[in-house]
Design an enzyme around this catalytic site. Sequence first.
Site, PDB file in Angstrom:
ATOM      1  N   LYS A  69      57.490  38.147  42.289  1.00  0.00           N
ATOM      2  CA  LYS A  69      56.771  38.812  41.215  1.00  0.00           C
ATOM      3  C   LYS A  69      55.461  39.356  41.767  1.00  0.00           C
ATOM      4  O   LYS A  69      55.011  38.885  42.829  1.00  0.00           O
ATOM      5  CB  LYS A  69      56.513  37.846  40.066  1.00  0.00           C
ATOM      6  CG  LYS A  69      55.323  36.892  40.276  1.00  0.00           C
ATOM      7  CD  LYS A  69      54.950  36.225  38.999  1.00  0.00           C
ATOM      8  CE  LYS A  69      53.687  35.401  39.152  1.00  0.00           C
ATOM      9  NZ  LYS A  69      52.457  36.171  39.291  1.00  0.00           N
ATOM     10  N   ASP A 109      50.193  39.728  35.182  1.00  0.00           N
ATOM     11  CA  ASP A 109      50.325  38.632  36.129  1.00  0.00           C
ATOM     12  C   ASP A 109      51.043  37.430  35.538  1.00  0.00           C
ATOM     13  O   ASP A 109      51.846  36.784  36.227  1.00  0.00           O
ATOM     14  CB  ASP A 109      48.936  38.212  36.625  1.00  0.00           C
ATOM     15  CG  ASP A 109      48.996  37.162  37.717  1.00  0.00           C
ATOM     16  OD1 ASP A 109      49.793  37.339  38.664  1.00  0.00           O
ATOM     17  OD2 ASP A 109      48.264  36.161  37.627  1.00  0.00           O
ATOM     18  N   HIS A 144      55.718  34.577  33.827  1.00  0.00           N
ATOM     19  CA  HIS A 144      55.881  33.152  33.563  1.00  0.00           C
ATOM     20  C   HIS A 144      56.081  32.822  32.078  1.00  0.00           C
ATOM     21  O   HIS A 144      57.005  32.100  31.714  1.00  0.00           O
ATOM     22  CB  HIS A 144      54.671  32.377  34.083  1.00  0.00           C
ATOM     23  CG  HIS A 144      54.447  32.513  35.549  1.00  0.00           C
ATOM     24  ND1 HIS A 144      55.472  32.605  36.466  1.00  0.00           N
ATOM     25  CD2 HIS A 144      53.296  32.561  36.279  1.00  0.00           C
ATOM     26  CE1 HIS A 144      54.971  32.702  37.681  1.00  0.00           C
ATOM     27  NE2 HIS A 144      53.664  32.681  37.602  1.00  0.00           N
TER      28      HIS A 144
END
Length: 514
Positions: free
Chosen positions: A167, A254, A259
């Site tokens: 990622k 991010d 996540h």
Amino acid sequence: MTAAIEINQDDEHVKAPKSIIIIFGATGDLTKRKLIPALYHLVLQGLLSSHTYMIGVGKPELDSDAYRERISSEIENFIDPDIFNPDLWQKQISKAHYLSGNFKDENTYIRLKALIEEIDNLSETNDNYLFYCATPPSYFGEIATQLGKAGLTKESQEAARRIIVEKPFGTDLASAHQLNKTLHKSFKEHQIYRIDHYLGKETVQNIMAYRFGNGTIEPIWNHRYIDHIQITVAESLGVENRASYYEEAGAMRDMIANHLLALLSVITMEPPHSFDDADAIRDEQTKILSSIQKYSPEEVLKYAIRGQYDEGATESGENLLAYRDEKNIDKYSSTETYVAMKLMIDSWRWSGVPFYLRTGKRMPARCTEVVIQYKYAPSLMFQKSMDKVKHLPANKLILRIQPNEGICLEFNAKKPGTLQELSTVNMDFQYSEHFGNAPSTGYETLIYDCLCGDATLFKSADNIEAGWEIVQPILDIWEALPPRNFPNYRSNTWGPEEADKLFDRNDRCWQNPQ
């Protein structure tokens, strides 16, 4: 104290297939801190074949001997000294090779192919190759394209060719779609493993086992019993040495797009027809992401809160810099270091259940946890003992993902004595106490699964793009309307006050980790 690890180096049934692991970005931070230690842990646990070789590809001018010395001098900084075995390390490091080259230079891949063929001829690797892109995202597509041109991506029934992509996967919906398109020119979808190391953590994997493997849990995992769910990913550190990346990404790209939405999909997915079918599991996760209500421009302003940390101080009095005062950060930066959101899912199971997500830097603790708050129990029979409290405290199920992995159930019990008084108590399960601490960077399971061809814990192309479809409307509004109040929360606090307004009832609020 680290728990003892049972090793059976002779059990070929649990070992990953013989392979060559090629790491692009072999001298980078991710490789030395996470990937090399993860490979060592797999060797220590007897999960790698003795015919597993590694090729590091990087920009520094080194030969293989110099590279081995370099990572050998670093490894003990990232391995628990109680489990470091110098003899085992030397045995494994002798199988590491290094190739210096430019990731965009076709000649690098010609030389790489020659080195791979040389190792194949001298050892038994069965022509299985795993390519790991531990590089900046700008190289992902280029590496895949060059590998395809070099003829290194074609599979056979006997030889697997797989690629792991780190990622962030794209910076928005359009770039994610384009990256998928580029990868698919050289690799088939089943060869592509889009990694999110959070999905390698034991508690995240255990969420599905806990939900679907217990008859007391799944029947109440729905809107009839659950009031709301919170997901918190808090970091106590600031931007540290990631300024160049973070200024372009921010907390939304991010953390939320990767996540937190990954965690949300695991928590909310419907049961797949089989847990042995990776595509079935990933399809259910994609379906649930596609069912999340998309924000209108007005809803972005109401339900997506952004923040940036100001100066502050630790509990011990240490001064903490504001984000804009950190090294290499623009003095007028509008990059968010905090995001909080309220999401709703259009499905029968989750009808009317709000989901609250938040992530931020410079918060009071480093913690990742999921809080499932159940609806209030009828309290009429306890009114005399409740002393004007409207409700009995709600039961809460807390799934701790880091740092202390485990599950905690908060429920009400009677206090000892003659009075009918209730008190909230905890029933706590910690992985370390029950199973011991297996050495882990979060990458061991994921690398092992990829070598074995199990894509269950990796994201599909559809899953990636479904996540960006949720985030994209927010990014569009935030780009059009820069924040006027940054910085808006002090370091070492739980974020801006505006995030508290996401809750539409007085009896709902953020559950700050203890």
